[in-house]
Write a protein that holds these residues in place. Structure first.
Motif, PDB file in Angstrom:
ATOM      1  N   ASP A 123      14.693  -2.765  -8.005  1.00  0.00           N
ATOM      2  CA  ASP A 123      14.331  -3.260  -6.586  1.00  0.00           C
ATOM      3  C   ASP A 123      14.914  -4.416  -6.415  1.00  0.00           C
ATOM      4  O   ASP A 123      15.135  -4.466  -5.065  1.00  0.00           O
ATOM      5  CB  ASP A 123      12.739  -3.439  -6.786  1.00  0.00           C
ATOM      6  CG  ASP A 123      11.935  -2.154  -7.244  1.00  0.00           C
ATOM      7  OD1 ASP A 123      12.330  -0.951  -6.896  1.00  0.00           O
ATOM      8  OD2 ASP A 123      10.804  -2.175  -7.394  1.00  0.00           O
TER       9      ASP A 123
ATOM     10  N   VAL B  37       9.864  -9.512   7.120  1.00  0.00           N
ATOM     11  CA  VAL B  37      10.983  -9.818   5.957  1.00  0.00           C
ATOM     12  C   VAL B  37      11.675 -11.291   6.172  1.00  0.00           C
ATOM     13  O   VAL B  37      11.713 -12.178   5.665  1.00  0.00           O
ATOM     14  CB  VAL B  37      11.825  -8.764   5.584  1.00  0.00           C
ATOM     15  CG1 VAL B  37      12.651  -9.527   4.452  1.00  0.00           C
ATOM     16  CG2 VAL B  37      10.932  -7.642   4.792  1.00  0.00           C
TER      17      VAL B  37
ATOM     18  N   ILE C 258      17.256 -10.038   4.090  1.00  0.00           N
ATOM     19  CA  ILE C 258      16.160 -10.215   2.980  1.00  0.00           C
ATOM     20  C   ILE C 258      16.682 -11.390   2.147  1.00  0.00           C
ATOM     21  O   ILE C 258      17.791 -11.359   1.706  1.00  0.00           O
ATOM     22  CB  ILE C 258      15.914  -8.891   2.010  1.00  0.00           C
ATOM     23  CG1 ILE C 258      15.345  -7.803   2.973  1.00  0.00           C
ATOM     24  CG2 ILE C 258      15.143  -9.544   0.952  1.00  0.00           C
ATOM     25  CD1 ILE C 258      15.039  -6.466   2.271  1.00  0.00           C
TER      26      ILE C 258
ATOM     27  N   GLN D 167      16.946  -4.721  -2.694  1.00  0.00           N
ATOM     28  CA  GLN D 167      16.448  -5.481  -1.819  1.00  0.00           C
ATOM     29  C   GLN D 167      17.591  -6.366  -1.126  1.00  0.00           C
ATOM     30  O   GLN D 167      17.798  -6.831  -0.046  1.00  0.00           O
ATOM     31  CB  GLN D 167      15.234  -6.085  -2.120  1.00  0.00           C
ATOM     32  CG  GLN D 167      14.242  -5.151  -2.500  1.00  0.00           C
ATOM     33  CD  GLN D 167      13.287  -4.863  -1.168  1.00  0.00           C
ATOM     34  OE1 GLN D 167      13.517  -4.963   0.041  1.00  0.00           O
ATOM     35  NE2 GLN D 167      12.107  -4.385  -1.412  1.00  0.00           N
TER      36      GLN D 167
ATOM     37  N   VAL E 155       8.978  -6.786  -5.556  1.00  0.00           N
ATOM     38  CA  VAL E 155       9.940  -6.517  -6.496  1.00  0.00           C
ATOM     39  C   VAL E 155       9.236  -6.280  -7.939  1.00  0.00           C
ATOM     40  O   VAL E 155       8.715  -7.369  -8.353  1.00  0.00           O
ATOM     41  CB  VAL E 155      10.723  -7.817  -6.573  1.00  0.00           C
ATOM     42  CG1 VAL E 155      11.979  -7.575  -7.606  1.00  0.00           C
ATOM     43  CG2 VAL E 155      11.512  -8.127  -5.147  1.00  0.00           C
TER      44      VAL E 155
ATOM     45  N   VAL F 239       8.341  -9.474   0.205  1.00  0.00           N
ATOM     46  CA  VAL F 239       9.337  -8.534  -0.603  1.00  0.00           C
ATOM     47  C   VAL F 239       8.330  -8.136  -1.833  1.00  0.00           C
ATOM     48  O   VAL F 239       8.130  -9.013  -2.630  1.00  0.00           O
ATOM     49  CB  VAL F 239      10.658  -8.963  -0.782  1.00  0.00           C
ATOM     50  CG1 VAL F 239      11.432  -8.381  -1.791  1.00  0.00           C
ATOM     51  CG2 VAL F 239      11.365  -9.282   0.434  1.00  0.00           C
TER      52      VAL F 239
END
Length: 339
Positions: free
Chosen positions: A212, A321, A222, A216, A207, A205
């Protein structure tokens, strides 16, 4: 002495601006907060403002914060709002369970969850669900039904996220049900590391900002601890699959709304779509407001089954993910997956 007036409405933006106005006086000798304009106060308002003033006091130990106009604000006093940030007026947080379809300001320490689980030889998540069910029954004034199930699930999943990811030593919450308006509001805040720091533990991920991180976190599959290559016990019905927050916000969007804030950003979701909110100050940890439309709630299993299939379709597009399979806990209440 600076005079900061509490807003006459409890919209999220008005509350955020109020907190930022307090922040502008960091380092001042004295700050005066005037609550005389408080005409309405709701759960999210209480937990967010109390948390903010409490943190302001900790960061500005030489600043004396005084209050006026609060003596006749009986509802807020009865909910434990004033005592929650240190003003000696009204009830203390945790004083009662609540009645008449409200849950007053409550501070739940994560160590309490651990102690209860250890005592009864059970997973911490079982303790969290039991507490969520208790709160739901107070709000709904009944022990079974679609409303109780939806509330139990939604409250449990937010509390689980705090316990499993935030590293917070406690979480604050309160709630209110207005049957006349077919509306329930639950607010939960923590004092942890925030979504951005949490999700940065997931190597798949990216970020780069608090915005963000929130976006997410709201996606299915996630999680900071569930990604391809991570060691996960998929036989554990409580294993974190990254579906709980997604499922909860989908329930709230059935005629209600879901607001989540962390760092310098907030996102509100409802039937009309998504609204980004740039916070004028920093929200340390994470704050969540869930508003449910009680007329739109159907059987929990049916709602979650629909959301789960939507979630799978989205998750398949996010390569690497997560494990893509929602855990049993993310799909139902424990009474169903433990049968």
């Amino acid at each position: 002495m600076p005079d900061i007036r509490y807003p006459s409405n409890c919209s999220a933006r008005a509350i955020f601006n109020f907190c930022d106005e307090i922040e502008q006086y960091s380092g001042s000798d004295r700050v005066l907060i005037d609550f005389s304009g408080m005409y309405r106060i709701e759960p999210f308002t209480m937990v967010y403002v109390a948390k903010y003033i409490r943190e302001f006091n900790r960061r500005n130990k030489k600043t004396k914060v005084s209050c006026i106009g609060h003596k006749n604000k009986d509802y807020a006093a009865n909910m434990g709002f004033f005592r929650a940030f240190g003003l000696k007026h009204g009830r203390e947080p945790n004083c009662v369970d609540g009645n008449d379809r409200f849950v007053p300001y409550t501070i739940l320490r994560t160590q309490t969850i651990i102690d209860e689980a250890t005592k009864d030889w059970e997973p911490e998540q079982d303790v969290i669900e039991r507490r969520a069910a208790h709160l739901s029954e107070i709000l709904a004034q009944q022990s079974t039904g679609n409303l109780v199930d939806a509330l139990t699930y939604s409250i449990r999943e937010i509390m689980r996220n705090v316990y499993e990811h935030s590293q917070s030593k406690s979480l604050d919450y309160c709630a209110q049900y207005w049957p006349y308006y077919n509306r329930v509001e639950i607010a939960i805040v923590d004092h942890g590391i925030g979504l951005r720091s949490s999700l940065q533990k997931n190597p798949f991920v990216q970020v780069d900002s608090d915005s963000d991180a929130i976006q997410q976190a709201l996606m299915p599959a996630i999680s900071s601890i569930n990604y391809r290559g991570a060691v996960i016990d998929t036989n554990d019905p409580w294993h974190n699959s990254g579906f709980g927050l997604y499922m909860s916000n989908r329930i709230c969007r059935l005629g209600g709304s879901f607001l989540i804030c962390s760092g310098d950003h907030g996102i509100k979701l409802d039937e009309n779509g998504k609204e980004h909110i740039e916070l004028p100050h920093k929200c340390r940890g994470t704050a969540v407001r869930m508003v449910l439309n009680t007329k739109r709630l159907t059987e929990l299993a049916d709602m979650l089954a629909t959301f789960r299939e939507d979630g799978y379709r989205i998750a398949r597009q996010i390569k690497g993910v997560g494990a893509y399979e929602a855990s049993a806990a993310s799909q139902m209440l424990s009474r169903d997956f433990t049968k």
